[in-house]
Design a protein around this motif. Structure first.
Motif, PDB file in Angstrom:
ATOM      1  N   ARG A   2       0.843  -1.205   0.000  1.00 39.51           N
ATOM      2  CA  ARG A   2       0.000   0.000   0.000  1.00 39.51           C
ATOM      3  C   ARG A   2       0.871   1.246   0.000  1.00 39.51           C
ATOM      4  O   ARG A   2       0.572   2.239  -0.668  1.00 39.51           O
ATOM      5  N   ALA A   3       1.970   1.211   0.758  1.00 41.41           N
ATOM      6  CA  ALA A   3       2.874   2.366   0.802  1.00 41.41           C
ATOM      7  C   ALA A   3       3.524   2.599  -0.555  1.00 41.41           C
ATOM      8  O   ALA A   3       3.594   3.740  -1.026  1.00 41.41           O
ATOM      9  N   VAL A   4       3.990   1.535  -1.205  1.00 40.75           N
ATOM     10  CA  VAL A   4       4.614   1.673  -2.525  1.00 40.75           C
ATOM     11  C   VAL A   4       3.609   2.257  -3.515  1.00 40.75           C
ATOM     12  O   VAL A   4       3.921   3.186  -4.267  1.00 40.75           O
ATOM     13  N   THR A   5       2.395   1.738  -3.505  1.00 41.29           N
ATOM     14  CA  THR A   5       1.361   2.238  -4.407  1.00 41.29           C
ATOM     15  C   THR A   5       1.072   3.709  -4.140  1.00 41.29           C
ATOM     16  O   THR A   5       0.959   4.512  -5.070  1.00 41.29           O
ATOM     17  N   ALA A   6       0.963   4.071  -2.873  1.00 40.62           N
ATOM     18  CA  ALA A   6       0.686   5.464  -2.519  1.00 40.62           C
ATOM     19  C   ALA A   6       1.833   6.371  -2.945  1.00 40.62           C
ATOM     20  O   ALA A   6       1.599   7.478  -3.449  1.00 40.62           O
TER      21      ALA A   6
END
Length: 188
Positions: free
Chosen positions: A159-163
């Motif tokens: 989720r962090a990478v996507t964000a």
């Protein structure tokens, strides 16, 4: 060619900064630094005794983190740091203006449960309420994203990478597509 950002993984104690930080660094292919390692011994003694740090206590710690981030400018890196107040983040940005924040967020009960299960960490669960009272979430004019800590470390990291991709972070290869707002993240 664009250069990788330095990412500060922030949040209250128990959100998983020390777990997610290295995973995120590995995923982005950059070095990781643990902000707890930047604390002077006096700060660790205070926290171990259950005494919250003052802003004066935090200044040299934040300056050391900012110096590390500035030294990684153009190279990229990930550092974990509570960065609970806007003033703390501003102090880091004064040394490293291009840092990006990943704010790990979650329910107080979940975070308290995770803290209670930790072994060998100097931050006692008793200080969690003071951390939540101090917390000033990222503001609209701060470069960063909020990522919920529900799920596995792998899910949180993804989720962090996507964000971060939603911010145009070049630290990770691949085309993320238009994923802003997925998985309960609050892109800024």
């Amino acid at each position: 060619m664009t250069t990788p950002h330095v990412v500060v993984v922030m949040g209250v104690a128990g959100t998983g900064k020390t777990t997610i930080g290295p995973l995120l660094a590995g995923r982005l292919g950059v070095p990781y630094a643990e902000a707890d390692d930047f604390h002077p011994p006096a700060n660790i003694a205070k926290m171990t005794a259950g005494t919250p740090l003052t802003d004066e206590d935090r200044r040299p710690w934040l300056d050391a983190i900012g110096d590390w981030a500035q030294g990684r400018a153009g190279l990229g890196g990930v550092v974990s740091c509570s960065a609970l107040k806007r003033a703390y983040r501003d102090r880091i940005r004064s040394a490293a203006p291009d840092v990006v924040f990943v704010h790990l967020t979650g329910d107080r009960a979940l975070i308290g449960e995770r803290m209670a299960q930790r072994k060998g960490h100097f931050m006692p669960t008793a200080l969690l309420d003071s951390q939540f009272a101090t917390l000033q979430p990222l503001q609209e004019d701060e470069t960063g994203v909020a990522v919920d800590v529900g799920g596995t470390p792998y899910e949180i990291t993804e989720r962090a990478v996507t964000a971060l991709h939603g911010l145009g972070d070049p630290g990770d290869p691949g085309d993320p597509g238009d994923r802003n707002g997925q998985n309960g993240q609050n892109d800024r």
